[in-house]
Design an enzyme around this catalytic site. Structure first.
Site, PDB file in Angstrom:
ATOM      1  N   GLU A 165       0.861  -1.175   0.000  1.00 18.27           N
ATOM      2  CA  GLU A 165       0.000   0.000   0.000  1.00 18.27           C
ATOM      3  C   GLU A 165       0.900   1.227   0.000  1.00 18.27           C
ATOM      4  O   GLU A 165       1.925   1.245   0.673  1.00 18.27           O
ATOM      5  CB  GLU A 165      -0.894   0.062   1.240  1.00 18.27           C
ATOM      6  CG  GLU A 165      -1.978  -0.977   1.284  1.00 18.27           C
ATOM      7  CD  GLU A 165      -1.648  -2.076   2.282  1.00 18.27           C
ATOM      8  OE1 GLU A 165      -0.639  -1.963   3.002  1.00 18.27           O
ATOM      9  OE2 GLU A 165      -2.391  -3.071   2.315  1.00 18.27           O
TER      10      GLU A 165
ATOM     11  N   TYR B 159       7.561   1.792  -8.001  1.00 15.17           N
ATOM     12  CA  TYR B 159       6.849   0.510  -7.957  1.00 15.17           C
ATOM     13  C   TYR B 159       6.385   0.092  -9.356  1.00 15.17           C
ATOM     14  O   TYR B 159       6.510  -1.073  -9.731  1.00 15.17           O
ATOM     15  CB  TYR B 159       5.662   0.577  -7.001  1.00 15.17           C
ATOM     16  CG  TYR B 159       6.041   0.891  -5.573  1.00 15.17           C
ATOM     17  CD1 TYR B 159       7.217   0.399  -5.002  1.00 15.17           C
ATOM     18  CD2 TYR B 159       5.230   1.679  -4.775  1.00 15.17           C
ATOM     19  CE1 TYR B 159       7.563   0.688  -3.696  1.00 15.17           C
ATOM     20  CE2 TYR B 159       5.565   1.970  -3.461  1.00 15.17           C
ATOM     21  CZ  TYR B 159       6.739   1.472  -2.931  1.00 15.17           C
ATOM     22  OH  TYR B 159       7.080   1.760  -1.638  1.00 15.17           O
TER      23      TYR B 159
END
Length: 159
Positions: free
Chosen positions: A114, A126
């Site tokens: 998250e 990411y």
């Protein structure tokens, strides 16, 4: 001991209990609600379920770290922090690549994380490493002013 190369003369190695204080200090400087040293110590003592990776120089000065939680065939990036003076230099990438390499020796088939949806730098990293958006969690994070921030849930296959 496992070692992975990192930029700027750093290397990545497994975190140990001796790193708890430094991890807590760095985490507190990066997040509104930093975790206490005792929580880091517990994670570091349970390396089979919560492997940790630290990016350090030859004198063991901490530049960043990542902690993963393993559960069945899934891994979760619990937290990752890079010292502000090392950000943008590939340390976060090196930490995650070390984690991916190490996770090849576990049953984990995918990793979740998250991240606050306003953290453009982390999200870009990411995505470059193969993570894809899978969900949003409205009001997941609390900000210093009392408002809430949305978490973006991301997933990456580990094969």
């Amino acid at each position: 001991m496992k070692l992975w190369m990192a930029p700027g003369g750093l290397h990545v190695e497994p975190g140990t209990a001796r790193d708890a204080r430094d991890l807590a200090r760095l985490h507190a400087g990066a997040f509104f609600q930093g975790w206490p040293e005792t929580e880091f110590a517990a994670y570091l003592l349970d390396a089979a379920r919560t492997p940790a990776f630290v990016a350090v120089d030859k004198k063991h000065k901490l530049a960043g770290f990542a902690i993963i939680r393993l559960a069945g065939d899934e891994a979760e990036l619990l937290t990752i922090v890079v010292d502000p003076k090392w950000r943008g230099k590939g340390v976060g990438r090196a930490l995650l690549q070390a984690a991916f390499a190490d996770l090849m020796f576990t049953p984990a088939k995918q990793m979740f994380l998250e991240v606050e949806d306003a953290n453009a730098g982390a999200i870009a990293l990411y995505r470059r490493l193969g993570f894809e958006d899978v969900a949003r969690r409205e009001g997941y994070y609390r900000k210093p002013d009392g408002s809430a921030a949305t978490a973006l849930v991301m997933r990456r296959a580990l094969d």
